[in-house]
Design an enzyme around this catalytic site. Structure first.
Site, PDB file in Angstrom:
ATOM      1  N   HIS A  76     -11.295  -5.546  36.026  1.00  0.00           N
ATOM      2  CA  HIS A  76     -11.353  -5.898  34.604  1.00  0.00           C
ATOM      3  C   HIS A  76     -11.961  -4.768  33.773  1.00  0.00           C
ATOM      4  O   HIS A  76     -12.579  -3.835  34.287  1.00  0.00           O
ATOM      5  CB  HIS A  76     -12.150  -7.196  34.415  1.00  0.00           C
ATOM      6  CG  HIS A  76     -13.614  -7.073  34.741  1.00  0.00           C
ATOM      7  ND1 HIS A  76     -14.529  -6.510  33.882  1.00  0.00           N
ATOM      8  CD2 HIS A  76     -14.329  -7.457  35.832  1.00  0.00           C
ATOM      9  CE1 HIS A  76     -15.732  -6.554  34.407  1.00  0.00           C
ATOM     10  NE2 HIS A  76     -15.644  -7.110  35.603  1.00  0.00           N
ATOM     11  N   SER A 144      -8.171  -1.039  31.015  1.00  0.00           N
ATOM     12  CA  SER A 144      -9.162  -0.374  30.179  1.00  0.00           C
ATOM     13  C   SER A 144     -10.199   0.338  31.047  1.00  0.00           C
ATOM     14  O   SER A 144      -9.854   1.212  31.836  1.00  0.00           O
ATOM     15  CB  SER A 144      -9.800  -1.405  29.248  1.00  0.00           C
ATOM     16  OG  SER A 144     -10.520  -0.771  28.201  1.00  0.00           O
TER      17      SER A 144
END
Length: 318
Positions: A76, A144
């Protein structure tokens, strides 16, 4: 007969209304319980199991795991947690052994206040996690900051990374700045950090273009994790946002799928082309009408694109 059918229809409608009212009441009267229920439901649909492990140095990782086959570790981004990949994992656990950790400093994993949170150090911790799970070679996916950490892992251990799935990846700072990065540079205020529920709601709206529906009470519950982690996240942001990975990854040869939402407000979509030029065995997919987290915004399409990429890898094998 016609009267009977009308009565049945009325009964069904009444039951449906009661169910809807019950769900709304559940969400608004017990938002914490409702949030845990919905998160658990998403994990269950994906076949993911909540697990924890303590490494030899005492570091505690909490992660989700499900499926069988070649290991695929999904990472994540900044401010996120392992459940950011639960929706897309639903379409992947039938093909791979999917492992989704909370990074150290986020979610339910350890939060050492004085640790080094640079992408390289986070990658070294993930190497220790992989060893504890008896995994040597694996595939990575990351969004990201998670993509930046996956690339850092690949730069450290290139022979152990079989492929990369880079989703709106951070760490390439030689492209024009985007709206949010310009805000940080011009005002000193960082909209990626959350101090209250209102700021979390604004960030939720800006990060995604095709937002899944999440009731406001549930958003308020989700915001608490970010609010409580505000001071540590300030430190972590400084460390990963000043880390440029371009030189370290130039020439990395593992098969790589680069995915970008063309409406990403956080990291310029032009970054995809820079990554593509740096990595000779890469391909690029631009998702129209999508923001910074394609795997949340369009999970099925994201998974289908990835499965097609992996199938292409198999076809290219000698």
């Amino acid at each position: 007969m016609q009267k009977f059918l009308k009565r049945i229809t009325v009964v069904i409608l009444a039951i449906a209304i009661l169910v809807i009212v019950g769900i709304i009441g559940f969400v608004y009267l017990a938002p914490g319980t409702a949030t845990r229920f919905f998160v658990g439901l998403e994990r269950s649909r994906a076949g993911l199991v909540h697990k924890a492990i303590e490494l030899p140095d005492g570091t505690r990782y909490v992660y989700l795991e499900g499926g069988q086959g070649e290991p695929l570790m999904l990472l994540h981004g900044f401010g996120g947690n392992k459940d950011n990949f639960a929706r897309v994992a639903r379409f992947l656990t039938g093909h791979y052994r999917v492992i989704i950790p909370d990074h150290i400093g986020f979610g339910e994993s350890a939060h050492p206040q004085d640790a080094d949170y640079s992408p390289t150090e986070q990658a070294k911790r993930l190497k220790a996690l992989a060893l504890a799970l008896e995994i040597k070679n694996l595939h990575f996916g990351g969004n990201s900051m998670g993509g930046q950490i996956a690339l850092s892992y690949a730069a450290l251990y290139p022979t152990e990374v079989k492929s990369l799935w880079l989703i709106d990846t951070a760490g390439i700072w030689s492209v024009p700045d985007n709206e949010i990065r310009n805000t940080i540079l011009e005002t000193g205020e960082n909209p990626l950090l959350v101090r209250n529920e209102a700021e979390f709601l604004v960030l939720f709206d800006r990060v995604m273009s095709e937002r899944p529906f999440v009731p406001r009470p549930v958003l308020n519950v989700l915001a608490q994790e970010r609010i409580g982690n505000y001071e540590l996240e300030k430190r972590i942001f400084q460390q990963f946002a000043t880390d440029s990975i371009e030189e370290r990854i130039s020439g990395l040869a593992m098969p790589t799928l680069i995915v970008w939402g063309d409406e990403d407000q956080l990291i310029n979509v032009a970054t995809a082309d820079v990554l593509h030029k740096l990595m000779p065995n890469s391909q690029v997919t631009i998702m129209k009408g999508i923001g910074h987290v394609p795997m949340l915004e369009r999970p099925q399409q994201s998974a289908e694109d990835y499965l097609q990429f992996r199938a292409g890898m198999t076809l290219r094998l000698p």
